[in-house]
Design a protein around this motif. Structure first.
Motif, PDB file in Angstrom:
ATOM      1  N   ILE A   8       0.867  -1.181   0.000  1.00  0.00           N
ATOM      2  CA  ILE A   8       0.000   0.000   0.000  1.00  0.00           C
ATOM      3  C   ILE A   8       0.898   1.223   0.000  1.00  0.00           C
ATOM      4  CG2 ILE A   8      -1.804   1.268   1.213  1.00  0.00           C
ATOM      5  CD1 ILE A   8      -2.574  -1.413   2.557  1.00  0.00           C
ATOM      6  N   ALA A   9       0.828   2.019  -1.058  1.00  0.00           N
ATOM      7  CA  ALA A   9       1.608   3.243  -1.157  1.00  0.00           C
ATOM      8  C   ALA A   9       0.726   4.403  -0.722  1.00  0.00           C
ATOM      9  CB  ALA A   9       2.099   3.450  -2.587  1.00  0.00           C
ATOM     10  N   GLY A  10       1.090   5.032   0.393  1.00  0.00           N
ATOM     11  CA  GLY A  10       0.298   6.138   0.915  1.00  0.00           C
ATOM     12  C   GLY A  10      -0.336   5.786   2.245  1.00  0.00           C
ATOM     13  N   ILE A  32       3.697   2.069   3.008  1.00  0.00           N
ATOM     14  CA  ILE A  32       4.795   3.022   2.941  1.00  0.00           C
ATOM     15  C   ILE A  32       4.254   4.429   2.680  1.00  0.00           C
ATOM     16  CG2 ILE A  32       6.405   1.276   2.094  1.00  0.00           C
ATOM     17  CD1 ILE A  32       6.116   2.488  -0.706  1.00  0.00           C
ATOM     18  N   ASP A  33       5.052   5.431   3.026  1.00  0.00           N
ATOM     19  CA  ASP A  33       4.690   6.821   2.748  1.00  0.00           C
ATOM     20  C   ASP A  33       5.971   7.596   2.462  1.00  0.00           C
ATOM     21  OD1 ASP A  33       1.972   8.636   3.378  1.00  0.00           O
ATOM     22  OD2 ASP A  33       3.851   9.751   3.361  1.00  0.00           O
ATOM     23  N   LYS A  34       5.939   8.440   1.438  1.00  0.00           N
ATOM     24  CA  LYS A  34       7.151   9.153   1.042  1.00  0.00           C
ATOM     25  C   LYS A  34       7.539  10.253   2.014  1.00  0.00           C
ATOM     26  CE  LYS A  34       4.921  12.539  -2.019  1.00  0.00           C
ATOM     27  NZ  LYS A  34       4.844  13.055  -3.416  1.00  0.00           N
ATOM     28  N   LEU A 134       7.280   5.091  -3.479  1.00  0.00           N
ATOM     29  CA  LEU A 134       7.101   4.233  -4.651  1.00  0.00           C
ATOM     30  C   LEU A 134       7.433   5.065  -5.887  1.00  0.00           C
ATOM     31  CD1 LEU A 134       6.056   1.569  -5.968  1.00  0.00           C
ATOM     32  CD2 LEU A 134       3.827   2.702  -6.111  1.00  0.00           C
ATOM     33  N   CYS A 135       8.484   4.692  -6.592  1.00  0.00           N
ATOM     34  CA  CYS A 135       8.927   5.460  -7.762  1.00  0.00           C
ATOM     35  C   CYS A 135       8.356   4.909  -9.057  1.00  0.00           C
ATOM     36  CB  CYS A 135      10.449   5.478  -7.831  1.00  0.00           C
ATOM     37  SG  CYS A 135      11.207   6.274  -6.404  1.00  0.00           S
ATOM     38  N   SER A 136       8.224   3.596  -9.136  1.00  0.00           N
ATOM     39  CA  SER A 136       7.676   2.961 -10.339  1.00  0.00           C
ATOM     40  C   SER A 136       7.344   1.518 -10.006  1.00  0.00           C
ATOM     41  CB  SER A 136       8.672   3.017 -11.502  1.00  0.00           C
ATOM     42  OG  SER A 136       9.851   2.294 -11.180  1.00  0.00           O
ATOM     43  N   PHE A 137       6.721   0.837 -10.936  1.00  0.00           N
ATOM     44  CA  PHE A 137       6.400  -0.580 -10.729  1.00  0.00           C
ATOM     45  C   PHE A 137       6.277  -1.276 -12.076  1.00  0.00           C
ATOM     46  CE2 PHE A 137       2.397   1.691 -10.966  1.00  0.00           C
ATOM     47  CZ  PHE A 137       1.639   0.922 -11.819  1.00  0.00           C
ATOM     48  N   GLU A 138       6.411  -2.595 -12.037  1.00  0.00           N
ATOM     49  CA  GLU A 138       6.193  -3.433 -13.215  1.00  0.00           C
ATOM     50  C   GLU A 138       5.133  -4.466 -12.853  1.00  0.00           C
ATOM     51  OE1 GLU A 138      10.057  -4.484 -15.406  1.00  0.00           O
ATOM     52  OE2 GLU A 138      10.709  -4.058 -13.346  1.00  0.00           O
ATOM     53  N   GLN A 139       4.178  -4.651 -13.738  1.00  0.00           N
ATOM     54  CA  GLN A 139       3.088  -5.578 -13.462  1.00  0.00           C
ATOM     55  C   GLN A 139       3.214  -6.815 -14.344  1.00  0.00           C
ATOM     56  OE1 GLN A 139      -1.768  -5.626 -13.060  1.00  0.00           O
ATOM     57  NE2 GLN A 139      -0.806  -3.768 -13.831  1.00  0.00           N
ATOM     58  N   ALA A 146       7.671  -3.661  -7.265  1.00  0.00           N
ATOM     59  CA  ALA A 146       7.656  -2.250  -6.898  1.00  0.00           C
ATOM     60  C   ALA A 146       9.073  -1.749  -6.678  1.00  0.00           C
ATOM     61  CB  ALA A 146       6.838  -2.057  -5.623  1.00  0.00           C
ATOM     62  N   ASN A 147       9.374  -0.611  -7.271  1.00  0.00           N
ATOM     63  CA  ASN A 147      10.679   0.023  -7.100  1.00  0.00           C
ATOM     64  C   ASN A 147      10.518   1.157  -6.087  1.00  0.00           C
ATOM     65  OD1 ASN A 147      11.919  -1.580  -9.222  1.00  0.00           O
ATOM     66  ND2 ASN A 147      10.707  -0.340 -10.631  1.00  0.00           N
ATOM     67  N   ILE A 148      11.140   0.990  -4.932  1.00  0.00           N
ATOM     68  CA  ILE A 148      10.940   1.882  -3.791  1.00  0.00           C
ATOM     69  C   ILE A 148      12.264   2.541  -3.423  1.00  0.00           C
ATOM     70  CG2 ILE A 148      10.246   1.999  -1.364  1.00  0.00           C
ATOM     71  CD1 ILE A 148       8.635  -0.627  -1.908  1.00  0.00           C
ATOM     72  N   THR A 149      12.230   3.854  -3.228  1.00  0.00           N
ATOM     73  CA  THR A 149      13.407   4.589  -2.761  1.00  0.00           C
ATOM     74  C   THR A 149      13.197   4.990  -1.306  1.00  0.00           C
ATOM     75  OG1 THR A 149      13.940   5.458  -4.950  1.00  0.00           O
ATOM     76  CG2 THR A 149      14.838   6.639  -3.067  1.00  0.00           C
ATOM     77  N   LYS A 150      14.124   4.564  -0.457  1.00  0.00           N
ATOM     78  CA  LYS A 150      14.043   4.866   0.967  1.00  0.00           C
ATOM     79  C   LYS A 150      15.089   5.924   1.316  1.00  0.00           C
ATOM     80  CE  LYS A 150      12.894   1.668   3.801  1.00  0.00           C
ATOM     81  NZ  LYS A 150      12.817   0.480   4.697  1.00  0.00           N
ATOM     82  N   THR A 151      14.648   6.964   2.018  1.00  0.00           N
ATOM     83  CA  THR A 151      15.526   8.064   2.413  1.00  0.00           C
ATOM     84  C   THR A 151      15.596   8.127   3.930  1.00  0.00           C
ATOM     85  OG1 THR A 151      14.823   9.301   0.439  1.00  0.00           O
ATOM     86  CG2 THR A 151      15.979  10.524   2.170  1.00  0.00           C
ATOM     87  N   ASP A 152      16.811   8.049   4.481  1.00  0.00           N
ATOM     88  CA  ASP A 152      16.931   8.081   5.937  1.00  0.00           C
ATOM     89  C   ASP A 152      17.046   9.513   6.445  1.00  0.00           C
ATOM     90  OD1 ASP A 152      19.562   8.944   5.566  1.00  0.00           O
ATOM     91  OD2 ASP A 152      20.438   6.976   5.990  1.00  0.00           O
TER      92      ASP A 152
END
Length: 543
Positions: A8-10, A32-34, A134-139, A146-152
């Protein structure tokens, strides 16, 4: 613990509620949440009666009553007046009844609303992952990557590609999921800019009123985020275009407030957040593409007038959640997921018409100030108690009910397929007093059997006992003093309608068998008199 099946994005209300519904169904999720921190601010504060009913079914309602407050009256001011010229309730108080125990909306800040939901997820060992975008995804045919970028906290970024069975975009109006799917987002963006924010008022403003100044072309509203504190939410429109395009500062707001209202005895504190909002009235034409879904503001954005947006988002999540859980557990065909769009698009289209009309009536530039408070009146359809799924392919309806408006209340019998299942208090079970809402669950269909004789009930129970045991709960409802008979062991639970509210509220009698099938989202899927009707309904649900 098994790996998450659903991403779940958001982590706004729609994402949090979806996670809660799936977890209560035993489906593991990752949410996740950006944003690096949880959002602050009042934002969407109105929680409508239908949402309160869903929270009762989810067993999370007490926390909302603890922190929520009744909708405060509107105080309307004329130009130059220090005191309001009129004070009127936004909605008439409605006395609770056994079938509708939560008929009045409440106010609670979205900040607190989301915190309550996150606490509920924590109890189920689930936490929101902040700073994860969530930056992009492939189905693919059987999964989503899901391509996810995590920022600390130090700004360091790490990118991961992770596989899930399903993906849900609940990341707001700028949804990456909606954009990558290429879904239409039909509607309009208006030119008017509204300044929004929260500001502390230390003295000079009654927190038990919603204050409104309409001085065309300007409109300013100010209301307490909770009648027990001094934080106020404001909406301010009609500023000159060259000023409106810049985010309002605290000092500019205070200066304009004094100039517009003349209330220089009001003492302001800090502003906790401020931003600009341009009215967008848009929606998609589908909410599913294969293994990917959108919900909430990702699928529809609209005016906040009428308090429908957050509530519609919650109803999106509950509608999708039980269906996705059944499919994920292999109990229902994937085609069941098509009914998410089928049912919700019709409701959202009607909601957009209602909120857009309210916005135009409230914020139209140049509209003269008036003593008429009709434009502020709430309640009625906006309570959402009449929201229905008439015309749905998985609902067994009688006659031409499918042509009803998505916001219309049922006509005819008190209980009707496609509409909310009423509550009933005064029930007694083996463990003590209960209600129908306490009996319902987002994890099962609840089949209520009223009346009939032992033979007819035994036939129905035999059919129901062939269905997945963890997806259907069969409940026999008997009037006080009625003999249960030898078939009691066939039912998940037997309720004694000691006060008669269930039978009277549903318009039923002991003389004839009636089977009321309540979906996990608290909607009546069917009202049938016999075994054939029961079979017909569940053929559209289970594999």
């Amino acid at each position: 613990m098994p790996p998450p099946s659903v991403l779940i994005a958001g982590a706004g209300p729609s994402g949090l509620i979806l996670a809660l519904v799936l977890l209560q169904n035993g489906v593991p999720v990752r949410i996740i949440d950006k944003e690096p921190k949880h959002r602050i601010g009042a934002r969407g504060t109105g929680v409508q009666p239908r949402t309160l009913e869903l929270y009762a079914i989810l067993d999370i309602l007490p926390e909302f009553h603890k922190y929520g407050a009744p909708i405060v009256p509107m105080a309307m001011y004329k130009p130059g007046d220090i005191e309001p010229s009129k004070v009127a309730p936004l909605a008439q108080w409605v006395d609770p009844t056994p079938d509708t125990p939560h008929p009045n909306a409440i106010m609670i800040t979205q900040e607190r609303h989301e915190a309550i939901l996150r606490d509920q997820l924590q109890k189920l060992s689930c936490a929101v992952e902040l700073g994860s975008e969530l930056c992009s995804f492939e189905q693919f045919s059987d999964h989503v990557v899901a391509n996810i970028t995590k920022t600390d906290a130090d700004g360091k970024q790490v990118t991961e590609s992770t596989q899930f069975d399903w993906l849900v975009g609940a990341e707001g109006a700028r949804s990456v999921v909606r954009k990558q799917l290429g879904l239409s987002f039909l509607g309009e963006t208006q030119e008017q800019i509204v300044a929004l924010g929260d500001i502390v008022i230390e003295e000079g403003m009654d927190p038990k009123l919603w204050h409104m100044w309409k001085l065309p072309p300007r409109l300013l509203s100010l209301r307490s985020c909770n009648s027990g504190n001094n934080l106020f939410n404001f909406a301010y429109s009609g500023r000159p275009k060259h000023s409106a395009e810049k985010t309002l500062t605290r000092e500019e707001f205070i200066e304009d407030f004094y100039a517009l209202t003349g209330k220089r005895d009001v003492k302001f504190g800090a502003a906790t957040w401020m931003s600009n909002w341009r009215p967008n009235m848009r929606m998609v034409d589908t909410m599913r593409s294969g293994r990917v879904f959108i919900a909430g503001d990702a699928a529809h954005c609209h005016s906040p007038t009428g308090g429908q947006g957050l509530n519609s988002s919650v109803q999106d999540a509950v509608n999708l959640g039980w269906k996705l859980a059944l499919v994920q557990k292999g109990l229902a065909p994937a085609t069941l997921l098509d009914t998410y769009s089928e049912e919700r698009i019709r409701v959202i289209a009607q909601m957009l018409k209602l909120t857009t009309a309210l916005y135009s009536k409230t914020f139209t530039a140049g509209q003269a100030a008036t003593d008429d408070d009709s434009e502020w009146k709430r309640g009625g359809d906006l309570s959402m108690l009449g929201v229905n799924y008439c015309g749905s392919s998985i609902v067994l309806e009688d006659g031409d009910a499918g042509s009803a408006s998505a916001y219309s209340k049922a006509a005819g019998s008190p209980v009707q397929a496609a509409y909310r299942a009423p509550d009933a208090s005064g029930l007694v079970r083996a463990g003590g007093p209960t209600t129908l809402f306490a009996t319902f669950s987002v994890a099962v269909h609840t089949v209520l059997l009223f009346g009939g004789n032992t033979a007819s009930r035994t036939t129905i129970a035999g059919i129901l006992n062939q269905l997945p045991a963890d997806a259907v709960r069969t409940v026999l409802v008997m009037l006080q003093g009625q003999s249960v008979g030898d078939d009691a062991a066939l039912f998940s639970e037997v309720l004694e309608d000691r006060e008669g509210y269930a039978y009277s509220g549903y318009g039923l009698t002991m003389s004839e068998l009636a089977v009321v099938i309540v979906r996990p989202d608290g909607v009546v899927g069917a009202v049938v008199p016999d075994a054939e009707g029961v079979k017909r309904y569940f053929q559209g649900i289970f594999v």
